[in-house]
Motif scaffolding. Structure first.
Motif, PDB file in Angstrom:
ATOM      1  N   TYR A   1      -1.384  -5.744  12.110  1.00 19.38           N
ATOM      2  CA  TYR A   1      -1.754  -3.979  13.651  1.00 19.38           C
ATOM      3  C   TYR A   1      -3.523  -3.799  13.517  1.00 19.38           C
ATOM      4  CZ  TYR A   1      -0.987  -0.475   9.532  1.00 19.38           C
ATOM      5  OH  TYR A   1      -1.634  -0.123   8.559  1.00 19.38           O
TER       6      TYR A   1
ATOM      7  N   ARG B   1       0.575  -1.093  -0.402  1.00 18.27           N
ATOM      8  CA  ARG B   1       0.085  -0.107  -0.217  1.00 18.27           C
ATOM      9  C   ARG B   1       0.829   0.868   0.071  1.00 18.27           C
ATOM     10  NH1 ARG B   1      -2.932  -3.496   2.055  1.00 18.27           N
ATOM     11  NH2 ARG B   1      -5.177  -3.660   2.074  1.00 18.27           N
TER      12      ARG B   1
ATOM     13  N   ASN C   1       6.431  -3.898   8.824  1.00 16.71           N
ATOM     14  CA  ASN C   1       5.096  -3.608   9.028  1.00 16.71           C
ATOM     15  C   ASN C   1       4.043  -4.834   9.053  1.00 16.71           C
ATOM     16  OD1 ASN C   1       2.588  -3.168   7.899  1.00 16.71           O
ATOM     17  ND2 ASN C   1       2.252  -2.829   5.863  1.00 16.71           N
ATOM     18  N   PRO C   2       4.018  -4.684  10.810  1.00 18.55           N
ATOM     19  CA  PRO C   2       3.326  -6.628  10.549  1.00 18.55           C
ATOM     20  C   PRO C   2       1.711  -5.873  11.275  1.00 18.55           C
ATOM     21  CG  PRO C   2       3.797  -4.573  12.801  1.00 18.55           C
ATOM     22  CD  PRO C   2       4.511  -3.668  11.534  1.00 18.55           C
TER      23      PRO C   2
HETATM   24  N1  GLN Z   1      -2.930  -1.012   6.290  1.00 14.02           N
HETATM   25  C1  GLN Z   1      -3.743  -2.184   6.292  1.00 14.02           C
HETATM   26  C2  GLN Z   1      -5.179  -2.028   5.933  1.00 14.02           C
HETATM   27  O1  GLN Z   1      -6.081  -0.937   6.883  1.00 14.02           O
HETATM   28  C3  GLN Z   1      -2.942  -2.869   7.122  1.00 14.02           C
HETATM   29  C4  GLN Z   1      -1.914  -3.776   7.017  1.00 14.02           C
HETATM   30  C5  GLN Z   1      -1.238  -4.362   8.495  1.00 14.02           C
HETATM   31  O2  GLN Z   1      -1.855  -4.600   9.500  1.00 14.02           O
HETATM   32  N2  GLN Z   1       0.291  -4.582   8.440  1.00 14.02           N
HETATM   33  O3  GLN Z   1      -5.865  -2.810   6.355  1.00 14.02           O
END
Ligand code: GLN
Length: 287
Positions: free
Chosen positions: A188, A93, A185-186
Motif C-alpha cells: 500500500y 510488523r 496486509n497488501p
Molecule cells: N507497513 C509497511 C511500511 O510502513 C508497509 C507494508 C505494506 O505495504 N503492506 O512500510
C-alpha cells in the motif's frame, strides 16, 4: 574482546547508520552466541571465540550498510510466534497485530470460520489466527512460491496444521470458494514515496510494498473483488497506510460494504479498515 567490550564497540559502529544501534547489537550478538539478552548481561566478561568474533563482525558490517536485523538473523517475532523471514517476505510488523486483535474480538463466539489471508508472506497473519483458533479452516495465499515456502516452514515449525497454502494472485486461484473472513496486509505504499529510501523497506520485496501511484491499486482490486468470495455477513479486513483511511473507506463503500470499522494501531495511526457484506449478491457501482 569480551561481551561487554564487543557490545560497546559495535553499538558505536552502528550509531551513524541505525537509530536502534544498541538493540540491533544485542540481537545480533545473541544470534551469534545462541543466547538471550539476559545471558549478555550476566556474563559481560566472557570472551568471544575467534569464529564468533568474525561472524559478529560480518553481521555488523552488513547492518552498517542497512540490511534489516530480521534478514541478518532470519527471524522476527509476531504474535509470540518466532517466524522465519527471508528477503522474499516482508518483515512482520507490530502494527499488523491490530488486525489479529480485531479478528479475535469480532469473531470470539465463532466456533468454525473459513478464513483466507491474501499475500501471506512469512505467514504472519494466517499463522497467528490459526494458532488462536485451531478449529478454524485457514487458507494462506501468495503470488510468490519463495514466500509460500517460508510460510509453510513457519507452519511446520509451530506445528500449526489448520492452514492450507496456495499460490494465487489475489483471488485468481480461489474461484468458487467463499469465506467468512478475507484478511490481508497488501502492498500500500505509493511509488516514489520518500520513506522507501530509508530503513528496512529498502531491502524488502518491492512487490510486497508498492502499489501504484497512490499506493491504492491493490486495495482497490481486493475491495472490488472480495464480495464474490465472501459468505453472507462475511468480513473483509485490510491493513493500509496511516494516511489512507478516507480513500479505503470510500473503496469499501463503493463495493457495498455496509458496516465499516476502522482502527488505529498502538502508536495511534489509522491502520485497518474492516467491512461486512450483508448480501451475497455482487453489485458494481459504475457512477
Ligand atoms: N507497513 C509497511 C511500511 O510502513 C508497509 C507494508 C505494506 O505495504 N503492506 O512500510
Amino acid at each position: 574482546m569480551n561481551i561487554s567490550e564487543t557490545l560497546l564497540a559495535a553499538t558505536k559502529r552502528l550509531q551513524a547508520s541505525s537509530s536502534s544501534a544498541r538493540i540491533d547489537t544485542e540481537i545480533l550478538l545473541c544470534h551469534v552466541l545462541d543466547c538471550n539478552s539476559a545471558h549478555l548481561a550476566a556474563w559481560p566478561e566472557k570472551k568471544l571465540s575467534p569464529g564468533q568474533a568474525q561472524q559478529f563482525d560480518q553481521l555488523i558490517s552488513r547492518r552498517e550498510t542497512g540490511t534489516p536485523v530480521a534478514y541478518l538473523t532470519g527471524k522476527r517475532e509476531f504474535w509470540s510466534l518466532e517466524l522465519e523471514v527471508t528477503p522474499a517476505t516482508l518483515i512482520p510488523r507490530p502494527e499488523t497485530e491490530t488486525l489479529i486483535e480485531f479478528v479475535l474480538e469480532q469473531f470470539k463466539q465463532q466456533k468454525k470460520c473459513h478464513v483466507v489471508d491474501l499475500g501471506t508472506g512469512s505467514g504472519a497473519i494466517a499463522l497467528a489466527i490459526a494458532r488462536e483458533h485451531p478449529d478454524w479452516e485457514i487458507t494462506a495465499t501468495d503470488i510468490s512460491q519463495d514466500a509460500l515456502t517460508v510460510a509453510q516452514k513457519n507452519a511446520a515449525k509451530h506445528q500449526i496444521n489448520n492452514v492450507e497454502f496456495k499460490i494465487s494472485h489475489w483471488f485468481n486461484a480461489l474461484k468458487g470458494e467463499s469465506f467468512d473472513i478475507i484478511i490481508s496486509n497488501p502492498p500500500y505504499v505509493a511509488e516514489g514515496d520518500p520513506h522507501l529510501l530509508n530503513g528496512d523497506v529498502r531491502f524488502e520485496p518491492a512487490i510486497s510494498l508498492i502499489s501504484g501511484k497512490q499506493g491504492m491499486d491493490d486495495v482497490e482490486i481486493i475491495t472490488a473483488e472480495a464480495g464474490r468470495y465472501l459468505k453472507n455477513n462475511g468480513w473483509l479486513i485490510l491493513e493500509h497506510g496511516y494516511d489512507q483511511k478516507k480513500q479505503v473507506q470510500d473503496c469499501f463503500e463503493a463495493s457495498d460494504f455496509k458496516t465499516i470499522v476502522q482502527k488505529t494501531d498502538l502508536p495511534g495511526q489509522s491502520r485497518m479498515t474492516a467491512g461486512c457484506r450483508t448480501s451475497t449478491e455482487y453489485t458494481t457501482k459504475t457512477s
